[in-house]
Design a protein around this motif. Structure first.
Motif, PDB file in Angstrom:
ATOM      1  N   ALA A 298      39.834  32.588  39.965  1.00 47.14           N
ATOM      2  CA  ALA A 298      40.327  32.186  41.277  1.00 47.14           C
ATOM      3  C   ALA A 298      40.583  33.399  42.164  1.00 47.14           C
ATOM      4  O   ALA A 298      40.280  33.383  43.375  1.00 47.14           O
ATOM      5  CB  ALA A 298      41.604  31.363  41.120  1.00 47.14           C
ATOM      6  N   ALA A 299      41.120  34.478  41.590  1.00 46.34           N
ATOM      7  CA  ALA A 299      41.368  35.693  42.370  1.00 46.34           C
ATOM      8  C   ALA A 299      40.055  36.302  42.849  1.00 46.34           C
ATOM      9  O   ALA A 299      39.953  36.782  43.988  1.00 46.34           O
ATOM     10  CB  ALA A 299      42.151  36.695  41.532  1.00 46.34           C
ATOM     11  N   ALA A 300      39.041  36.283  41.982  1.00 48.21           N
ATOM     12  CA  ALA A 300      37.731  36.815  42.375  1.00 48.21           C
ATOM     13  C   ALA A 300      37.132  35.998  43.508  1.00 48.21           C
ATOM     14  O   ALA A 300      36.590  36.547  44.476  1.00 48.21           O
ATOM     15  CB  ALA A 300      36.792  36.826  41.173  1.00 48.21           C
ATOM     16  N   ALA A 301      37.218  34.676  43.415  1.00 49.32           N
ATOM     17  CA  ALA A 301      36.659  33.822  44.458  1.00 49.32           C
ATOM     18  C   ALA A 301      37.331  34.074  45.793  1.00 49.32           C
ATOM     19  O   ALA A 301      36.671  34.090  46.848  1.00 49.32           O
ATOM     20  CB  ALA A 301      36.811  32.351  44.057  1.00 49.32           C
ATOM     21  N   ALA A 302      38.649  34.272  45.774  1.00 51.82           N
ATOM     22  CA  ALA A 302      39.381  34.507  47.018  1.00 51.82           C
ATOM     23  C   ALA A 302      39.071  35.868  47.617  1.00 51.82           C
ATOM     24  O   ALA A 302      39.189  36.061  48.826  1.00 51.82           O
ATOM     25  CB  ALA A 302      40.882  34.374  46.763  1.00 51.82           C
ATOM     26  N   ALA A 303      38.666  36.831  46.789  1.00 53.83           N
ATOM     27  CA  ALA A 303      38.462  38.196  47.266  1.00 53.83           C
ATOM     28  C   ALA A 303      37.014  38.506  47.628  1.00 53.83           C
ATOM     29  O   ALA A 303      36.753  39.505  48.302  1.00 53.83           O
ATOM     30  CB  ALA A 303      38.932  39.186  46.199  1.00 53.83           C
ATOM     31  N   LEU A 304      36.064  37.698  47.186  1.00 56.16           N
ATOM     32  CA  LEU A 304      34.661  37.983  47.478  1.00 56.16           C
ATOM     33  C   LEU A 304      34.298  37.606  48.910  1.00 56.16           C
ATOM     34  O   LEU A 304      34.723  36.574  49.437  1.00 56.16           O
ATOM     35  CB  LEU A 304      33.753  37.224  46.512  1.00 56.16           C
ATOM     36  N   GLU A 305      33.478  38.447  49.526  1.00 53.47           N
ATOM     37  CA  GLU A 305      32.896  38.117  50.822  1.00 53.47           C
ATOM     38  C   GLU A 305      31.896  36.974  50.656  1.00 53.47           C
ATOM     39  O   GLU A 305      31.367  36.758  49.555  1.00 53.47           O
ATOM     40  CB  GLU A 305      32.171  39.343  51.393  1.00 53.47           C
ATOM     41  N   PRO A 306      31.608  36.194  51.721  1.00 57.32           N
ATOM     42  CA  PRO A 306      30.540  35.191  51.623  1.00 57.32           C
ATOM     43  C   PRO A 306      29.239  35.829  51.130  1.00 57.32           C
ATOM     44  O   PRO A 306      28.831  36.891  51.614  1.00 57.32           O
ATOM     45  CB  PRO A 306      30.412  34.688  53.063  1.00 57.32           C
ATOM     46  N   GLY A 307      28.646  35.213  50.126  1.00 56.16           N
ATOM     47  CA  GLY A 307      27.462  35.781  49.497  1.00 56.16           C
ATOM     48  C   GLY A 307      27.775  36.757  48.380  1.00 56.16           C
ATOM     49  O   GLY A 307      26.863  37.207  47.668  1.00 56.16           O
ATOM     50  N   GLY A 308      29.054  37.093  48.205  1.00 59.40           N
ATOM     51  CA  GLY A 308      29.443  38.006  47.132  1.00 59.40           C
ATOM     52  C   GLY A 308      29.241  37.388  45.766  1.00 59.40           C
ATOM     53  O   GLY A 308      29.241  36.159  45.604  1.00 59.40           O
ATOM     54  N   ARG A 309      29.098  38.227  44.759  1.00 59.26           N
ATOM     55  CA  ARG A 309      28.703  37.764  43.419  1.00 59.26           C
ATOM     56  C   ARG A 309      29.719  38.203  42.367  1.00 59.26           C
ATOM     57  O   ARG A 309      30.126  39.363  42.317  1.00 59.26           O
ATOM     58  CB  ARG A 309      27.316  38.313  43.071  1.00 59.26           C
TER      59      ARG A 309
END
Length: 360
Positions: A298-309
């Motif tokens: 969940a933390a990764a999803a919140a921190a990634l830019e759109p298109g981030g992996r």
């Protein structure tokens, strides 16, 4: 990640005082590998210095009003003036022996060292080692734990030998520096190796490694992906983070590196194009905690830019798919082997789930 769940070893640690076997001293108290919890609230106005390198536990102790140091370095070299030293030893035996020796070096002559361990975390061997160091030892058993205590000065010669048992040293054929007590300290964790094997070489931009340990995955990412411009290394264990600094130093001339002593489960303070992670799924007490891995995702999803992996590895049985599907626009299973799974998850455009402020 809660650091205040029931803690039988902490309860056992204070038994000699609540039952009258020992008197609480008037002076300062040193608590090594300290943990917060309700038993501490009943102490008689403690002036306590705590040493705890695990960020969630350190935060909980600070929240309870205690002075906390991440490492022993801030205390000076063998400053033996504490009348009482409390110890919650780790499971790893060399690290535990080194911690007993540190306690011996820092207790004043005639002072007392008290330690407690869960029975299933090596209490019997821990007490045997403690007895070798302190000589005459008293002990009790309760809460499926053992608490044992002894007085200084103990065996100073053996103490000097044991203090070096968890010193940093070369591992993996000299490729890395590590030390006992760090996760997979003397080898490459097979899950991390599987993820490193499948990392594509087109990952780029601003990157983060969540739960980096001594830095193996970070090094693999930087070796394989020339498009990585910067890397933030997140690790909750201060001893592991210090090793990651050493192991990633060769990359500092070409990539901006930042090292964060941080509880990833509490969220991330920045935005990223690439995140890699082999998240933990046990608490320090070794209890199964798949919720920690879910919090990392969940933390990764919140921190990634759109298109981030996000590139993630986990034990095959861990139920991460629901949080992955809820948090990412596209999720695919990349590989499965030896009980592990490698997953790529892509953050799609639109509203950021639980977006947190931070530098860009």
């Amino acid at each position: 990640m809660s650091a205040t769940r029931g803690d039988p070893a902490l309860q056992a640690l204070l038994l000699p005082f609540s039952d009258g076997d020992l008197a609480w001293p008037a002076g300062e108290v040193l608590f090594l590998r300290a943990r917060a919890g309700a038993p501490l609230s009943g102490l008689p106005a403690p002036v306590m210095t705590c040493v705890q390198g695990f960020k969630p536990e350190a935060d909980a102790l600070e929240g309870a009003g205690f002075q906390v140091h991440a490492t022993l370095d801030a205390l000076g070299e063998g400053d033996a003036h504490w009348p009482l030293v409390l110890v919650l030893p780790p499971r790893q035996r060399d690290e535990a022996r080194a911690l007993f020796a540190e306690a011996l070096a820092r207790v004043r002559p005639g002072g007392v060292v008290v330690a407690a361990m869960a029975n299933d975390a090596g209490a019997r061997s821990g007490e045997a080692d403690f007895t070798r160091l302190f000589g005459r030892v008293a002990s009790r058993s309760k809460f499926k734990c053992r608490v044992f205590w002894g007085h200084g000065p103990g065996d100073a010669v053996l103490g000097r030998q044991w203090r070096a048992l968890d010193a940093p040293r070369p591992v993996v054929g000299g490729r890395f520096t590590s030390r006992p007590g760090v996760f997979a300290w003397d080898r490459v964790d097979p899950a991390s190796a599987l993820l490193a094997e499948h990392l594509p070489d087109d990952l780029r931009g601003r990157a983060a490694d969540l739960g980096a340990g001594y830095g193996y995955l970070s090094a693999a990412l930087l070796e394989r992906c020339p498009g990585i411009a910067s890397l933030d290394v997140y690790e909750a264990e201060a001893r592991a983070l210090a090793l990651a600094r050493v192991n990633l130093a060769p990359f500092a001339s070409r990539v901006a590196l930042d090292f964060q002593w941080h509880d990833v489960a509490a969220g991330l303070p920045a935005r990223y194009d690439t995140i890699v992670s082999n998240p933990p799924f046990h608490a320090q007490t070794r209890d199964a905690r798949p919720d920690i891995g879910c919090a990392f995702i969940a933390a990764a999803a919140a921190a990634l830019e759109p298109g981030g992996r996000l590139w993630l590895v986990a034990n095959r049985h861990l139920p991460y798919e629901s949080v992955l599907d809820a948090s990412f626009g596209r999720v695919r299973l990349v590989a499965q082997r030896d009980g592990f799974k490698v997953i790529e998850a892509v953050r799609m455009g639109g509203a950021d789930p639980g977006r947190r402020g931070g530098r860009r």
